[in-house]
Write a protein that holds these residues in place. Structure first.
Motif, PDB file in Angstrom:
ATOM      1  N   VAL A 145      46.189  64.811 100.440  1.00 30.48           N
ATOM      2  CA  VAL A 145      46.509  65.441  99.159  1.00 30.48           C
ATOM      3  C   VAL A 145      46.650  66.944  99.312  1.00 30.48           C
ATOM      4  CG1 VAL A 145      45.628  65.903  96.837  1.00 30.48           C
ATOM      5  CG2 VAL A 145      45.460  63.606  97.792  1.00 30.48           C
ATOM      6  N   GLN A 146      45.858  67.547 100.175  1.00 32.76           N
ATOM      7  CA  GLN A 146      45.865  68.997 100.344  1.00 32.76           C
ATOM      8  C   GLN A 146      47.032  69.505 101.178  1.00 32.76           C
ATOM      9  OE1 GLN A 146      41.989  69.626 102.065  1.00 32.76           O
ATOM     10  NE2 GLN A 146      41.006  69.919 100.070  1.00 32.76           N
ATOM     11  N   LYS A 147      47.671  68.608 101.910  1.00 31.85           N
ATOM     12  CA  LYS A 147      48.761  69.059 102.782  1.00 31.85           C
ATOM     13  C   LYS A 147      50.008  69.415 101.968  1.00 31.85           C
ATOM     14  CE  LYS A 147      47.562  66.853 107.162  1.00 31.85           C
ATOM     15  NZ  LYS A 147      48.010  65.943 108.243  1.00 31.85           N
ATOM     16  N   GLU A 148      50.816  70.305 102.520  1.00 33.66           N
ATOM     17  CA  GLU A 148      52.030  70.753 101.834  1.00 33.66           C
ATOM     18  C   GLU A 148      53.076  69.643 101.790  1.00 33.66           C
ATOM     19  OE1 GLU A 148      55.360  74.356 102.138  1.00 33.66           O
ATOM     20  OE2 GLU A 148      53.803  74.123 103.665  1.00 33.66           O
ATOM     21  N   ASP A 149      53.708  69.519 100.635  1.00 35.15           N
ATOM     22  CA  ASP A 149      54.776  68.533 100.460  1.00 35.15           C
ATOM     23  C   ASP A 149      56.106  69.195 100.805  1.00 35.15           C
ATOM     24  OD1 ASP A 149      56.318  66.375  99.767  1.00 35.15           O
ATOM     25  OD2 ASP A 149      56.313  66.829  97.622  1.00 35.15           O
ATOM     26  N   ILE A 150      56.713  68.795 101.902  1.00 34.11           N
ATOM     27  CA  ILE A 150      57.927  69.442 102.402  1.00 34.11           C
ATOM     28  C   ILE A 150      59.099  68.480 102.286  1.00 34.11           C
ATOM     29  CG2 ILE A 150      59.051  70.469 104.425  1.00 34.11           C
ATOM     30  CD1 ILE A 150      56.276  71.229 105.441  1.00 34.11           C
ATOM     31  N   VAL A 151      60.204  68.951 101.715  1.00 32.04           N
ATOM     32  CA  VAL A 151      61.456  68.200 101.675  1.00 32.04           C
ATOM     33  C   VAL A 151      62.463  68.931 102.556  1.00 32.04           C
ATOM     34  CG1 VAL A 151      63.332  67.323 100.244  1.00 32.04           C
ATOM     35  CG2 VAL A 151      61.001  67.388  99.336  1.00 32.04           C
ATOM     36  N   ARG A 156      53.142  61.968 100.144  1.00 31.18           N
ATOM     37  CA  ARG A 156      54.235  60.996 100.285  1.00 31.18           C
ATOM     38  C   ARG A 156      54.051  60.164 101.553  1.00 31.18           C
ATOM     39  NH1 ARG A 156      57.770  62.607  96.320  1.00 31.18           N
ATOM     40  NH2 ARG A 156      57.793  64.842  95.916  1.00 31.18           N
ATOM     41  N   PHE A 157      53.616  60.789 102.632  1.00 29.41           N
ATOM     42  CA  PHE A 157      53.334  60.039 103.853  1.00 29.41           C
ATOM     43  C   PHE A 157      52.161  59.083 103.626  1.00 29.41           C
ATOM     44  CE2 PHE A 157      51.244  59.543 108.012  1.00 29.41           C
ATOM     45  CZ  PHE A 157      52.306  59.058 108.750  1.00 29.41           C
ATOM     46  N   ALA A 158      51.148  59.544 102.886  1.00 28.00           N
ATOM     47  CA  ALA A 158      49.996  58.685 102.586  1.00 28.00           C
ATOM     48  C   ALA A 158      50.411  57.472 101.765  1.00 28.00           C
ATOM     49  CB  ALA A 158      48.929  59.491 101.841  1.00 28.00           C
ATOM     50  N   LEU A 159      51.413  57.623 100.892  1.00 31.01           N
ATOM     51  CA  LEU A 159      51.879  56.490 100.095  1.00 31.01           C
ATOM     52  C   LEU A 159      52.483  55.404 100.987  1.00 31.01           C
ATOM     53  CD1 LEU A 159      53.504  58.185  96.953  1.00 31.01           C
ATOM     54  CD2 LEU A 159      51.349  56.923  97.085  1.00 31.01           C
ATOM     55  N   PHE A 160      53.186  55.812 102.037  1.00 32.31           N
ATOM     56  CA  PHE A 160      53.726  54.811 102.962  1.00 32.31           C
ATOM     57  C   PHE A 160      52.601  54.076 103.692  1.00 32.31           C
ATOM     58  CE2 PHE A 160      57.840  57.179 102.839  1.00 32.31           C
ATOM     59  CZ  PHE A 160      58.642  56.105 102.507  1.00 32.31           C
ATOM     60  N   LEU A 161      51.549  54.800 104.069  1.00 33.73           N
ATOM     61  CA  LEU A 161      50.407  54.146 104.708  1.00 33.73           C
ATOM     62  C   LEU A 161      49.724  53.191 103.737  1.00 33.73           C
ATOM     63  CD1 LEU A 161      48.761  57.113 106.672  1.00 33.73           C
ATOM     64  CD2 LEU A 161      50.353  55.377 107.525  1.00 33.73           C
ATOM     65  N   LEU A 162      49.572  53.622 102.488  1.00 30.36           N
ATOM     66  CA  LEU A 162      48.957  52.764 101.480  1.00 30.36           C
ATOM     67  C   LEU A 162      49.822  51.540 101.218  1.00 30.36           C
ATOM     68  CD1 LEU A 162      46.572  52.489  99.521  1.00 30.36           C
ATOM     69  CD2 LEU A 162      47.936  53.692  97.808  1.00 30.36           C
ATOM     70  N   ALA A 163      51.143  51.709 101.243  1.00 30.66           N
ATOM     71  CA  ALA A 163      52.050  50.575 101.046  1.00 30.66           C
ATOM     72  C   ALA A 163      51.890  49.554 102.170  1.00 30.66           C
ATOM     73  CB  ALA A 163      53.496  51.065 100.979  1.00 30.66           C
ATOM     74  N   GLU A 164      51.669  50.027 103.387  1.00 24.74           N
ATOM     75  CA  GLU A 164      51.458  49.096 104.507  1.00 24.74           C
ATOM     76  C   GLU A 164      50.219  48.249 104.277  1.00 24.74           C
ATOM     77  OE1 GLU A 164      50.137  49.312 109.204  1.00 24.74           O
ATOM     78  OE2 GLU A 164      51.370  50.933 108.376  1.00 24.74           O
ATOM     79  N   TYR A 165      49.126  48.881 103.866  1.00 26.58           N
ATOM     80  CA  TYR A 165      47.897  48.127 103.620  1.00 26.58           C
ATOM     81  C   TYR A 165      48.027  47.234 102.391  1.00 26.58           C
ATOM     82  CZ  TYR A 165      45.687  51.082 107.125  1.00 26.58           C
ATOM     83  OH  TYR A 165      45.362  51.704 108.307  1.00 26.58           O
ATOM     84  N   ALA A 166      48.763  47.698 101.378  1.00 24.47           N
ATOM     85  CA  ALA A 166      49.021  46.838 100.217  1.00 24.47           C
ATOM     86  C   ALA A 166      49.831  45.616 100.622  1.00 24.47           C
ATOM     87  CB  ALA A 166      49.753  47.629  99.135  1.00 24.47           C
TER      88      ALA A 166
END
Length: 318
Positions: A61-67, A225-235
């Motif tokens: 959450v604390q990491k910068e969101d870069i596009v 956003r990267f964490a959401l992909f990891l969470l999607a894998e576990y989901a």
């Protein structure tokens, strides 16, 4: 169903969706640590480092969101949400017991197979929109995996539907008998292997092979956003495990009081989760050509033969 009951079910599904993937993630870290003899962080939260996953979440959450400048910004931002919401929609129709299901819809098996594949589409969009050659290559591998393994997955699921004479997950669970543990074993094997491949898990993780293409479709993603992909894998692991538990292991069928049937479903799913983690620890990553050869020359033929056996069994014994 009243409005209040519908809201309560929606809240329960959402809470389960947020909690179960985190439990699976923490379990994977600890099981892998003990299997490989590298315990890792053991201090966070006290007992056995149980809060390490929470600490990792705070870090993301604390990491910068870069596009990236070359990325398609809108699709780049939507892809992680699409990946995780698809599994939420699938989880909503998987019954834990006859009375405990988010949405009891007809043909719920078809619904799970349809929306479950959307998660891989999120991965494809992520790689395509990143403006990065490694991400694009990973996205193409993910697309090839989706097309190939979806065939085997659907054929395996069709075997259970034919055996039960129903496309409803609850109907299939009601029709289950202990004989299915042998009769539908090949279909369960195909379901597990194809589902693991669709989740891009070891040994089928060539779309995100870090040694070859950095992190595949997720190379340019950072922070939440990267964490959401990891969470999607576990989901996805939760959805696949519950699906196999209902289709092959009888869901809530158990030797004790039917009122705790949901607990049997969860325990059976936990066994499948352990097997999926065990596969990651035990086998190396396969090559891209081996990934395709395995589904077309092994899984699809097994699934087709199983369909014939199931159809013959239905005609002869039912």
């Amino acid at each position: 169903m009243s409005v209040g009951e519908a809201i309560l079910r929606a809240v329960l599904v959402l809470v389960g969706f947020l909690v179960l993937p985190l439990v699976v993630g923490q379990s994977e870290h600890k099981v892998m640590a003990h299997m490989q003899g590298r315990l890792g962080p053991m201090e966070a939260g006290g007992f056995h480092g149980w809060a390490q996953l929470v600490a990792d979440g705070v870090k993301f959450v604390q990491k910068e969101d870069i596009v990236p400048r070359a990325a398609d910004g809108k699709i780049f931002r939507i892809a992680p949400v699409l990946a995780i919401v698809s599994y939420l929609a699938a989880l909503a129709v998987i019954p834990l017991s006859p009375d405990l299901v988010g949405a009891d819809v007809p043909a719920s098996l078809v619904w799970v197979l349809a929306v479950g594949g959307v998660g891989t589409v999120g991965t494809l969009l992520a790689g395509w929109s990143s403006g990065n050659k490694y991400a694009l290559l990973g996205a193409m591998r993910a697309a090839a995996s989706l097309i190939s393994y979806e065939v085997a997955l659907i054929l395996a699921a069709a075997s259970f539907a034919i055996a039960a004479g129903s496309l409803s997950l609850a109907g299939i669970a009601h029709a289950w008998t202990p004989w299915w543990l042998i009769w539908q074993l090949p279909a369960a094997f195909v379901l597990l292997a194809a589902g693991t491949a669709e989740l891009q898990r070891v040994p089928f993780d060539t779309p995100v092979a870090d040694a070859e293409i950095v992190m595949g479709p997720y190379t340019e993603y950072t922070g939440l956003r990267f964490a959401l992909f990891l969470l999607a894998e576990y989901a996805g692991i939760v959805v696949l495990s519950l699906l196999i538990a209902v289709l092959w292991l009888g869901g809530w069928t158990g030797p004790f009081d039917a009122h705790i049937g949901w607990l049997w479903t969860v325990l059976k799913a936990a066994i499948i989760v352990f097997v999926i983690i065990w596969m990651r620890v035990s086998w190396p990553r396969v090559r891209v050509d081996q990934l395709q050869r395995f589904t077309w020359l092994v899984l699809v033929p097994i699934a087709l033969v199983q369909l014939l056996i199931t159809a013959a069994g239905v005609v002869l014994w039912q």
